[in-house]
Design an enzyme around this catalytic site. Structure first.
Site, PDB file in Angstrom:
ATOM      1  CD  GLN A 140      -2.533  -1.202   2.700  1.00  0.00           C
ATOM      2  OE1 GLN A 140      -3.618  -0.655   2.852  1.00  0.00           O
ATOM      3  NE2 GLN A 140      -1.886  -1.795   3.683  1.00  0.00           N
ATOM      4  CG  ASN A 141       3.997   1.198   2.501  1.00  0.00           C
ATOM      5  OD1 ASN A 141       2.905   1.406   3.007  1.00  0.00           O
ATOM      6  ND2 ASN A 141       4.930   0.469   3.104  1.00  0.00           N
ATOM      7  CG  HIS A 148      -2.858   2.563  -1.883  1.00  0.00           C
ATOM      8  ND1 HIS A 148      -2.839   2.400  -0.517  1.00  0.00           N
ATOM      9  CD2 HIS A 148      -3.932   1.876  -2.320  1.00  0.00           C
ATOM     10  CE1 HIS A 148      -3.876   1.658  -0.148  1.00  0.00           C
ATOM     11  NE2 HIS A 148      -4.554   1.311  -1.216  1.00  0.00           N
ATOM     12  CB  CYS A 159      -2.339  14.453 -23.453  1.00  0.00           C
ATOM     13  SG  CYS A 159      -0.630  14.991 -23.410  1.00  0.00           S
ATOM     14  CB  CYS A 184       0.188  13.511 -19.357  1.00  0.00           C
ATOM     15  SG  CYS A 184      -1.378  14.251 -19.847  1.00  0.00           S
ATOM     16  CB  CYS A 214       0.776  17.749 -19.068  1.00  0.00           C
ATOM     17  SG  CYS A 214       1.262  16.813 -20.530  1.00  0.00           S
ATOM     18  CB  CYS A 257      -2.530  18.161 -22.778  1.00  0.00           C
ATOM     19  SG  CYS A 257      -2.542  17.554 -21.095  1.00  0.00           S
TER      20      CYS A 257
HETATM   21  N1  APR Z   1       6.661  -2.354  12.150  1.00  0.00           N
HETATM   22  C1  APR Z   1       5.495  -2.978  11.817  1.00  0.00           C
HETATM   23  N2  APR Z   1       4.271  -2.398  11.941  1.00  0.00           N
HETATM   24  C2  APR Z   1       4.235  -1.153  12.453  1.00  0.00           C
HETATM   25  C3  APR Z   1       5.394  -0.447  12.845  1.00  0.00           C
HETATM   26  C4  APR Z   1       6.652  -1.104  12.675  1.00  0.00           C
HETATM   27  N3  APR Z   1       7.798  -0.520  13.000  1.00  0.00           N
HETATM   28  N4  APR Z   1       5.020   0.777  13.323  1.00  0.00           N
HETATM   29  C5  APR Z   1       3.653   0.834  13.216  1.00  0.00           C
HETATM   30  N5  APR Z   1       3.179  -0.330  12.700  1.00  0.00           N
HETATM   31  C6  APR Z   1       1.795  -0.682  12.381  1.00  0.00           C
HETATM   32  C7  APR Z   1       0.737   0.019  13.211  1.00  0.00           C
HETATM   33  O1  APR Z   1       0.436  -0.698  14.392  1.00  0.00           O
HETATM   34  C8  APR Z   1      -0.456   0.044  12.253  1.00  0.00           C
HETATM   35  O2  APR Z   1      -1.260  -1.118  12.398  1.00  0.00           O
HETATM   36  O3  APR Z   1       1.572  -0.268  11.056  1.00  0.00           O
HETATM   37  C9  APR Z   1       0.183   0.016  10.868  1.00  0.00           C
HETATM   38  C10 APR Z   1       0.077   1.317  10.083  1.00  0.00           C
HETATM   39  O4  APR Z   1      -1.280   1.532   9.819  1.00  0.00           O
HETATM   40  P1  APR Z   1      -1.760   2.797   8.958  1.00  0.00           P
HETATM   41  O5  APR Z   1      -1.081   3.999   9.434  1.00  0.00           O
HETATM   42  O6  APR Z   1      -3.250   2.741   8.955  1.00  0.00           O
HETATM   43  O7  APR Z   1      -1.180   2.487   7.499  1.00  0.00           O
HETATM   44  P2  APR Z   1      -1.752   1.535   6.372  1.00  0.00           P
HETATM   45  O8  APR Z   1      -2.370   0.305   6.917  1.00  0.00           O
HETATM   46  O9  APR Z   1      -0.675   1.376   5.387  1.00  0.00           O
HETATM   47  O10 APR Z   1      -2.894   2.481   5.723  1.00  0.00           O
HETATM   48  C11 APR Z   1      -3.568   2.027   4.596  1.00  0.00           C
HETATM   49  O11 APR Z   1      -4.558   4.186   4.236  1.00  0.00           O
HETATM   50  O12 APR Z   1      -4.201   6.401   4.468  1.00  0.00           O
HETATM   51  C12 APR Z   1      -4.339   5.414   3.538  1.00  0.00           C
HETATM   52  O13 APR Z   1      -3.472   5.221   1.349  1.00  0.00           O
HETATM   53  C13 APR Z   1      -3.094   5.243   2.691  1.00  0.00           C
HETATM   54  O14 APR Z   1      -1.953   3.210   2.046  1.00  0.00           O
HETATM   55  C14 APR Z   1      -2.556   3.873   3.127  1.00  0.00           C
HETATM   56  C15 APR Z   1      -3.797   3.170   3.615  1.00  0.00           C
END
Ligand code: APR
Length: 277
Positions: A101-102, A119, A144, A147, A178, A181
């Site tokens: 998701q990162n 994402h 375009c 883009c 862009c 366009c």
């Molecule tokens: N190692 C492992 N897990 C960890 C650590 C760590 N060092 N530190 C925190 N966490 C855990 C937390 O306990 C939490 O459950 O990581 C999780 C982070 O949760 P979120 O902040 O909700 O992130 P995520 O699950 O990726 O969010 C999903 O939401 O905001 C949108 O698009 C954005 O991709 C994101 C999506």
């Protein structure tokens, strides 16, 4: 912190593994998570104000500046021991697909090649397609070639090309356009209220259908459709492990749960699951 060796013996020898990651995966690389109570990005910023297409339509500069700030943290970050451990598995010939998701590119920087970015990626730009404008138009929109957005040719450089676009970065300054366009450019990430790219989501579902082990790392499982992927794995009988200092609802249903951090747990866990021969 570790599950019983017997339990891990039952799990080891995976042939096709999915590592599903969320913001917690990159927390130890210095990138804040979204929902951690004190430090999470959404604990001091309303996501509806800076991570939606309508916020960008109303306040493009504010949304751009917020993403520039996040991109600075991403540029300054380096992959942690967790990212590296996942990449090393691949180098050891283990079939690993990362579904993340990162948007921080850290899995790729660690050396992982099979990465599905649900994402998007903060280091890429694309044009802002204003659906309301595009679909209100009488004429069918022109695409375009620079883009892939909806062009208004008569205004801009017909000789521009994709390299001109790729040369533009998410840096401090006015929101760029862009070169082809003239559309506003935005980070190539999925904002709230936007669908995931169908081909990306299909690839993620396929990887989950085919895997025999799924390891969920640093994900709060609060955002759909991503959050359904580990549950689908459980439902189809795949072995599931969770690594999260704050175990989610998944923990009581999965085969092993480690209430620890990604960088601390993953190297040891992988050593147990795939002992060096
Ligand atoms: N190692 C492992 N897990 C960890 C650590 C760590 N060092 N530190 C925190 N966490 C855990 C937390 O306990 C939490 O459950 O990581 C999780 C982070 O949760 P979120 O902040 O909700 O992130 P995520 O699950 O990726 O969010 C999903 O939401 O905001 C949108 O698009 C954005 O991709 C994101 C999506």
């Amino acid at each position: 912190m570790m599950a019983s060796p017997k339990r891990l013996d039952e799990i080891s020898c995976s042939l096709s593994c999915v590592v599903f990651t969320g913001a917690g995966m990159s927390a130890e690389s210095g990138i804040p998570t979204f929902r951690d109570r004190m430090t999470g990005l959404w604990s001091h910023t309303d996501p509806m104000e800076i991570a939606t297409p309508w916020a960008f339509r109303a306040h493009p500069q504010r949304v751009w500046d917020w993403h520039v700030h996040l991109a600075e943290a991403v540029h300054a970050a380096t992959p942690n021991a967790g990212h590296r451990a996942i990449a090393e598995l691949e180098q050891r010939g283990i079939r690993v697909t990362v579904i993340t998701q990162n948007i921080d590119n850290l899995h790729q920087r660690a050396g992982s090649s099979q990465v599905i970015e649900l994402h998007g990626n903060l280091l890429r730009l694309k044009s802002f397609v204003d659906e309301e404008v595009a679909f209100a138009a009488e004429q069918p929109p022109i695409i375009c070639p620079v883009c892939d957005g909806y062009a208004a040719w008569e205004e801009h450089d017909p000789y521009a090309n994709r390299d001109d676009l790729l040369a533009i970065q998410l840096l401090a300054g006015t929101v760029p356009h862009c070169p082809g366009c003239g559309a506003l450019l935005r980070p190539d990430v999925v904002w709230f209220g936007e669908p995931l790219a169908p081909e990306t989501l299909d690839a993620a579902w396929d990887a989950v259908e085919q895997c025999d082990l799924l390891i969920a790392v640093g994900a709060s499982l609060e955002v759909e459709p991503a959050a359904s992927l580990p549950w689908r794995a459980l439902q189809k009988g795949t072995r599931v492990i969770e690594v999260n200092p704050a175990p989610t609802a998944l923990a009581e249903h999965c085969h092993a749960s480690f209430a620890g951090s990604a960088a601390a747990v993953l190297p040891t866990l992988f050593g147990s699951l795939w002992p060096a021969t």
